[in-house]
Scaffold this active site. Structure first.
Site, PDB file in Angstrom:
ATOM      1  N   LYS A 128       0.873  -1.187   0.000  1.00  0.00           N
ATOM      2  CA  LYS A 128       0.000   0.000   0.000  1.00  0.00           C
ATOM      3  C   LYS A 128       0.899   1.222   0.000  1.00  0.00           C
ATOM      4  O   LYS A 128       2.061   1.147   0.395  1.00  0.00           O
ATOM      5  CB  LYS A 128      -0.877   0.011   1.253  1.00  0.00           C
ATOM      6  CG  LYS A 128      -2.097   0.895   1.133  1.00  0.00           C
ATOM      7  CD  LYS A 128      -3.226   0.195   0.433  1.00  0.00           C
ATOM      8  CE  LYS A 128      -4.347   1.143   0.042  1.00  0.00           C
ATOM      9  NZ  LYS A 128      -5.517   0.410  -0.481  1.00  0.00           N
ATOM     10  N   ASP A 168      -6.643   4.576  -4.851  1.00  0.00           N
ATOM     11  CA  ASP A 168      -7.392   4.452  -3.593  1.00  0.00           C
ATOM     12  C   ASP A 168      -8.022   5.836  -3.396  1.00  0.00           C
ATOM     13  O   ASP A 168      -8.205   6.568  -4.387  1.00  0.00           O
ATOM     14  CB  ASP A 168      -6.453   4.045  -2.425  1.00  0.00           C
ATOM     15  CG  ASP A 168      -7.218   3.586  -1.179  1.00  0.00           C
ATOM     16  OD1 ASP A 168      -7.648   2.432  -1.134  1.00  0.00           O
ATOM     17  OD2 ASP A 168      -7.400   4.399  -0.250  1.00  0.00           O
TER      18      ASP A 168
HETATM   19  P1  NDP Z   1     -12.659   8.315  -3.498  1.00  0.00           P
HETATM   20  O1  NDP Z   1     -11.570   9.278  -3.273  1.00  0.00           O
HETATM   21  O2  NDP Z   1     -13.160   8.099  -4.880  1.00  0.00           O
HETATM   22  O3  NDP Z   1     -13.920   8.670  -2.586  1.00  0.00           O
HETATM   23  C1  NDP Z   1     -13.808   8.748  -1.201  1.00  0.00           C
HETATM   24  C2  NDP Z   1     -15.171   9.090  -0.621  1.00  0.00           C
HETATM   25  O4  NDP Z   1     -15.110   8.951   0.785  1.00  0.00           O
HETATM   26  C3  NDP Z   1     -15.591  10.518  -0.890  1.00  0.00           C
HETATM   27  O5  NDP Z   1     -16.980  10.584  -0.929  1.00  0.00           O
HETATM   28  C4  NDP Z   1     -15.029  11.252   0.329  1.00  0.00           C
HETATM   29  O6  NDP Z   1     -15.658  12.480   0.622  1.00  0.00           O
HETATM   30  C5  NDP Z   1     -15.321  10.235   1.408  1.00  0.00           C
HETATM   31  N1  NDP Z   1     -14.339  10.405   2.483  1.00  0.00           N
HETATM   32  C6  NDP Z   1     -13.006  10.300   2.406  1.00  0.00           C
HETATM   33  N2  NDP Z   1     -12.438  10.562   3.570  1.00  0.00           N
HETATM   34  C7  NDP Z   1     -13.439  10.842   4.401  1.00  0.00           C
HETATM   35  C8  NDP Z   1     -13.502  11.182   5.760  1.00  0.00           C
HETATM   36  N3  NDP Z   1     -12.381  11.300   6.514  1.00  0.00           N
HETATM   37  N4  NDP Z   1     -14.729  11.365   6.319  1.00  0.00           N
HETATM   38  C9  NDP Z   1     -15.845  11.240   5.574  1.00  0.00           C
HETATM   39  N5  NDP Z   1     -15.858  10.932   4.277  1.00  0.00           N
HETATM   40  C10 NDP Z   1     -14.680  10.730   3.707  1.00  0.00           C
HETATM   41  O7  NDP Z   1     -12.144   6.945  -2.867  1.00  0.00           O
HETATM   42  P2  NDP Z   1     -12.658   5.462  -3.136  1.00  0.00           P
HETATM   43  O8  NDP Z   1     -14.109   5.449  -3.398  1.00  0.00           O
HETATM   44  O9  NDP Z   1     -11.715   4.837  -4.092  1.00  0.00           O
HETATM   45  O10 NDP Z   1     -12.377   4.788  -1.714  1.00  0.00           O
HETATM   46  C11 NDP Z   1     -13.343   4.724  -0.683  1.00  0.00           C
HETATM   47  C12 NDP Z   1     -12.979   3.610   0.290  1.00  0.00           C
HETATM   48  O11 NDP Z   1     -12.924   2.354  -0.411  1.00  0.00           O
HETATM   49  C13 NDP Z   1     -11.608   3.734   0.966  1.00  0.00           C
HETATM   50  O12 NDP Z   1     -11.679   3.179   2.256  1.00  0.00           O
HETATM   51  C14 NDP Z   1     -10.698   2.858   0.094  1.00  0.00           C
HETATM   52  O13 NDP Z   1      -9.579   2.418   0.794  1.00  0.00           O
HETATM   53  C15 NDP Z   1     -11.659   1.728  -0.214  1.00  0.00           C
HETATM   54  N6  NDP Z   1     -11.346   0.907  -1.385  1.00  0.00           N
HETATM   55  C16 NDP Z   1     -11.123   1.454  -2.607  1.00  0.00           C
HETATM   56  C17 NDP Z   1     -10.843   0.652  -3.705  1.00  0.00           C
HETATM   57  C18 NDP Z   1     -10.665   1.205  -5.064  1.00  0.00           C
HETATM   58  O14 NDP Z   1     -10.476   0.406  -5.997  1.00  0.00           O
HETATM   59  N7  NDP Z   1     -10.722   2.503  -5.277  1.00  0.00           N
HETATM   60  C19 NDP Z   1     -10.741  -0.802  -3.559  1.00  0.00           C
HETATM   61  C20 NDP Z   1     -11.089  -1.303  -2.250  1.00  0.00           C
HETATM   62  C21 NDP Z   1     -11.354  -0.453  -1.203  1.00  0.00           C
HETATM   63  P3  NDP Z   1     -14.855  13.869   0.352  1.00  0.00           P
HETATM   64  O15 NDP Z   1     -14.836  14.001  -1.131  1.00  0.00           O
HETATM   65  O16 NDP Z   1     -15.633  14.895   1.056  1.00  0.00           O
HETATM   66  O17 NDP Z   1     -13.468  13.675   0.929  1.00  0.00           O
HETATM   67  O1  2IT Z   2      -7.970  -1.235  -1.053  1.00  0.00           O
HETATM   68  C1  2IT Z   2      -7.855  -1.748  -2.196  1.00  0.00           C
HETATM   69  O2  2IT Z   2      -8.029  -2.950  -2.377  1.00  0.00           O
HETATM   70  C2  2IT Z   2      -7.517  -0.869  -3.311  1.00  0.00           C
HETATM   71  N1  2IT Z   2      -7.412   0.347  -3.122  1.00  0.00           N
HETATM   72  C3  2IT Z   2      -7.265  -1.438  -4.667  1.00  0.00           C
HETATM   73  C4  2IT Z   2      -5.845  -1.939  -4.780  1.00  0.00           C
HETATM   74  C5  2IT Z   2      -5.408  -2.363  -6.159  1.00  0.00           C
HETATM   75  O3  2IT Z   2      -4.228  -2.688  -6.292  1.00  0.00           O
HETATM   76  O4  2IT Z   2      -6.212  -2.371  -7.108  1.00  0.00           O
END
Ligand code: NDP
Ligand code: 2IT
Length: 448
Positions: A128, A168
């Site tokens: 990560k 992420d």
């Molecule tokens: P994005 O940056 O696309 O979106 C993040 C979202 O979460 C936004 O709506 C943001 O709001 C909100 N957010 C972030 N930080 C906070 C906070 N401290 N308090 C409240 N809301 C918050 O990220 P992703 O959708 O990619 O990721 C979301 C989650 O999913 C994370 O935990 C990530 O680790 C997990 N994840 C992502 C993967 C991926 O492929 N992208 C894979 C597996 C897990 P704002 O815009 O106001 O900050």
């Molecule tokens: O938390 C996760 O699994 C991710 N942000 C995706 C990682 C990846 O290598 O696609």
């Protein structure tokens, strides 16, 4: 030493050796406690000091990232990459840009990733990375310069067979594209497999953008099926409005559910008639605006300040898709009172340990992140395969493979839960199934 005392001792050592890293402590606590039944049956793993080895990252780097904003002012951020465990394959895991990123966040994410990647069945170790850079309000040129400076250091540690980052929070295809450009310039080679989540034009995979959200729904659909029901007509509450949340909402709607909420760090919207996803996509993907502006397009919806309040809405299925610790015990109690039946984690570690315990006690079926949100990294694994073969699969081919992987992960978590006599404990099932794959590989590779 018996298994319970062994786990207790390793956990105490982790807390001592990593002071002040609450998120990392919690992630280790959650995994280690669920391993007691398997360690009781496999004392040779205790003898192999497997837990002491598995909680220690193989290596971690942090580095300076200087960059210049559009006004010519110089800023310095701190970047991180953790290569937690490479027993199963190249280190693999996303990069997060968010001001809260620190040692603890990177370590907890890397630790989770290691077991998640094992569950996918694809040959990927756990890694990560990230940076305390805040992308909000930055121009495209600033984002590009930042990504270039980040990669100018990070490239030293990467390679398609070494370590393969992706996106992420705060990092999507645009950022991955800029990072890839800098990597290619420095190494003078077109090693597309060094990053995943790339734009389609140079080695990105169809379906990667949707994969985490869709995968979450494929997994949750298995949970519903297991209880003899479907998404048809269910009320679903989603938090977040980023990449994971948007495609979770999309698939939930395709499955016939009514999604009534989404949120950002400012607050949440409640739309009784069902979230209008076209509006959310316009606000969040196209225009980078705040979710409260949803009301300009859907005046009958409601906006409530405070992102954690989203859990006060009555629903059958809750899908936290924003960030860590966004669903605490107080929120869990409200959800339980309001009759929630299923909770599945789209984000990493969104539910606090006491909230998980409350759900399990109340008989709420709980889908843990490392299983439920593994669709993103699974599709990343498929992107690596396509890059290595120098071909691209169709969106249908990728989606079919993703569905198979998510069903297999559910089946592995469920059958392992049954084996330990705790039928609905998908958390323990996923932890044990992921752990055993990594532990067996580590033992076979010797003490290295
Ligand atoms: P994005 O940056 O696309 O979106 C993040 C979202 O979460 C936004 O709506 C943001 O709001 C909100 N957010 C972030 N930080 C906070 C906070 N401290 N308090 C409240 N809301 C918050 O990220 P992703 O959708 O990619 O990721 C979301 C989650 O999913 C994370 O935990 C990530 O680790 C997990 N994840 C992502 C993967 C991926 O492929 N992208 C894979 C597996 C897990 P704002 O815009 O106001 O900050
Ligand atoms: O938390 C996760 O699994 C991710 N942000 C995706 C990682 C990846 O290598 O696609």
């Amino acid at each position: 030493m018996d298994a319970e005392n062994y786990v207790k001792k390793v956990l105490e050592d982790v807390k001592k050796r990593n002071p002040g890293e609450a998120e990392f402590h919690n992630a280790v606590d959650e995994v280690l406690h669920s391993l007691i039944p398997v360690l009781e049956k496999r004392p040779e793993l205790i003898k192999a000091s497997i837990l002491e080895r598995i909680v220690e990252p193989e290596r971690m780097v942090y580095f300076r990232i200087p960059w210049m904003d559009d006004a010519g002012k110089i800023h310095v951020n701190r970047g991180y990459r953790i290569q937690f465990n490479g027993a199963l394959g190249p280190y693999k895991g996303g990069i997060r840009f968010h001001p809260t990123v620190n040692n603890s966040i990177i370590k907890f994410l890397g630790f989770e990733q290691l077991f998640k990647n094992a569950l996918t069945g694809l040959p990927m170790g756990g890694g990560k990375g990230g940076c305390d850079f805040d992308p909000k309000g930055k121009s495209d040129a600033e984002i590009m310069r930042f990504c270039q400076s980040f990669m100018a250091e990070l490239y030293k540690y990467l390679g398609p067979d070494v370590d393969v980052p992706a996106g992420d929070i705060g990092v999507g295809a645009r950022e991955v594209g800029y990072m890839y450009g800098m990597y290619r310039k420095i190494v003078t080679a077109s090693s597309q497999g060094v990053l995943t989540g790339k734009p389609l034009a140079f080695g990105g995979s169809l379906g990667r953008t949707q994969a985490t959200g869709y995968g979450l729904l494929y997994f949750t659909n298995e949970m519903l099926k297991d209880k003899g029901t479907t998404f048809e007509g269910k009320i679903v509450s989603v938090s977040g409005s980023g990449n994971v949340a948007i495609y979770a909402i999309e698939k939930a709607q395709q499955f016939g559910a009514k999604v009534v909420t989404c949120s950002d760090s400012g607050g949440y919207v409640y739309d009784e008639e069902g979230i209008d996803l076209a509006v959310v996509k316009q606000l969040k993907i196209t225009e980078a605006r705040r979710i409260k502006d949803y009301l300009q397009y859907r005046p009958n919806a409601k906006y409530v300040e405070g992102s954690m309040k989203v859990w006060e809405v009555k629903c059958d299925v809750a899908l936290p898709c924003a960030t860590q610790n966004e669903l605490d015990l107080a929120s869990a109690e409200i959800l339980i009172q309001n009759g929630v039946k299923f909770v599945a984690e789209g984000a990493n570690m969104p539910t606090t340990l006491d909230a998980i315990a409350a759900f399990q006690k109340a008989g709420v079926y709980f889908g843990p992140a490392k299983a439920a949100n593994a669709g993103g990294v699974s599709c990343s694994g498929l992107e690596m395969t396509q890059n290595a073969m120098r071909l691209s699969w169709t969106a249908e081919e990728v989606d079919e493979k993703l569905q198979v992987i998510m069903k297999n992960i559910f089946a592995a978590a469920k059958s392992t839960a049954k084996e330990i006599g705790d039928n609905d404990n998908l958390l323990a099932g996923a932890n044990i199934a992921g752990f055993l794959k990594v532990a067996d590989a580590m033992v076979k590779q010797g003490v290295i």
